[in-house]
Design an enzyme around this catalytic site. Structure first.
Site, PDB file in Angstrom:
ATOM      1  N   ILE A  55      -0.162  -8.495  -0.160  1.00  0.00           N
ATOM      2  CA  ILE A  55       0.608  -7.983  -1.283  1.00  0.00           C
ATOM      3  C   ILE A  55       0.686  -6.467  -1.127  1.00  0.00           C
ATOM      4  O   ILE A  55      -0.136  -5.869  -0.431  1.00  0.00           O
ATOM      5  CB  ILE A  55       0.007  -8.369  -2.661  1.00  0.00           C
ATOM      6  CG1 ILE A  55      -1.437  -7.905  -2.800  1.00  0.00           C
ATOM      7  CG2 ILE A  55       0.111  -9.867  -2.889  1.00  0.00           C
ATOM      8  CD1 ILE A  55      -2.057  -8.240  -4.159  1.00  0.00           C
ATOM      9  N   ASP A  56       1.682  -5.873  -1.740  1.00  0.00           N
ATOM     10  CA  ASP A  56       1.916  -4.439  -1.575  1.00  0.00           C
ATOM     11  C   ASP A  56       0.704  -3.622  -2.014  1.00  0.00           C
ATOM     12  O   ASP A  56      -0.059  -4.035  -2.895  1.00  0.00           O
ATOM     13  CB  ASP A  56       3.131  -3.991  -2.388  1.00  0.00           C
ATOM     14  CG  ASP A  56       4.428  -4.595  -1.903  1.00  0.00           C
ATOM     15  OD1 ASP A  56       4.482  -5.028  -0.734  1.00  0.00           O
ATOM     16  OD2 ASP A  56       5.386  -4.629  -2.700  1.00  0.00           O
TER      17      ASP A  56
END
Length: 318
Positions: A139-140
């Protein structure tokens, strides 16, 4: 450490996939070529390459900008982890916003991988390579929430299969500007790198062969002054998927620095709180345990910064 270099030459006369032809001509691996294309470092016939699967032109010239090599092997670091679940096969962590998942250019240490190497005493799957041990998905940096990491190669393979066949359950909580109409729906379309800004992804025009198919199911779970809480359930897991899909329907996430500004009345609240990341949290993760086959579901509450943000917005003078 190798120095940066520029590779130039001419592609073979046979028409083929671009990444395959470039690998053959340059001596680099196809995986390395694909990564360099994604970073905007490859030109063919004077044009920036945006798709590794495009067909080549016969005898076209190419330029490849190869950056300096970096130490590949991540080192253990004693960084606190919020462990949601752990056994001998895998570990589920609740990643805070601001923590990069694995070492890369600009973030050589201080990452989730460095923390996992310390916490797990190096007992992580090797399938992802020495730079990404155990990493099955990402995930970012500025998205918070749940990640599953494999400790063994068999667990890694089992989880990767589930991600590939879209049998993983993933739900994100997002705060987005405005009120979506309809309140629930599905956003589908190919996501690929934007032609206008290489740091951004975009929903690509119908009929294109670039990018990857992406599907997000959304539902509005609460409304507030000038914004909404949206639950997004993913069929696919593309780079920036929730952020791009929400922005594409006119409801960019609050605080998102790439895909849109918050509604003007809410900007003073974000500034006052110093909220400078996309309001996005990976709240639910479910899958079949790769060793036992048991269906497991994990949930993580909203982090403090998102709770504070929505509490402030809820008190907004309508």
């Amino acid at each position: 450490m190798d120095n940066a270099r520029i590779l130039t030459g001419t592609l073979p006369p046979e028409v083929a996939r671009l990444d395959k032809a470039l690998a053959e001509a340059s001596g680099l691996s196809r995986g390395r070529i694909q990564a360099l294309i994604a970073e905007g470092r490859v030109q063919v016939a004077g044009a920036l390459v945006t798709s590794a699967s495009a067909r080549t032109g016969a005898n076209a010239s190419y330029i490849i900008d190869v950056p300096p090599a970096a130490p590949a092997e991540a080192q253990p670091q004693d960084i606190p982890l919020d462990v949601v679940f752990e056994d001998e096969h895998l570990i589920v962590v609740n990643k805070p916003a601001g923590l990069v998942v694995h070492p890369a250019a600009g973030n050589r240490d201080g990452t989730l991988v460095n923390a996992l190497l310390h916490h797990c005493a190096g007992q992580l799957s090797g399938i992802g390579g020495v730079a990404r041990p155990g990493i099955v998905h990402r995930i970012d940096k500025d998205t918070s929430g749940l990640l599953v990491v494999a400790k063994t190669d068999s667990a890694h393979e089992g989880l990767a299969t589930q991600f590939a066949d879209h049998s993983i359950d993933r739900a994100y909580i997002a705060f987005a500007g405005g009120k979506p109409k309809p309140a629930s729906g599905t956003v589908a379309g190919r996501i690929g790198r934007s032609d206008r800004n290489r740091k951004k992804m975009a929903v690509l025009p119908d009929g294109t062969t670039r990018g990857k198919h992406a599907v997000t199911h959304y539902s509005t779970t609460a409304t507030y002054p000038h914004c909404s809480e949206i639950e997004c359930r993913l069929e696919t897991g593309r780079t920036h998927q929730v952020r791009v899909h929400c922005a594409s329907i006119g409801h960019a996430l609050l605080g998102d620095p790439l895909y849109g500004r918050a509604p003007a009345p809410l900007r003073p609240i974000l500034n006052r709180l110093g909220f400078q990341r996309q309001a996005l949290h990976a709240a639910e993760l479910g899958f079949a345990h790769p060793a036992t086959g048991e269906r497991v579901v994990f949930r993580a509450d909203l982090p403090r910064d998102m709770r504070e943000l929505i509490d402030e917005i809820a008190r907004f003078d309508r």
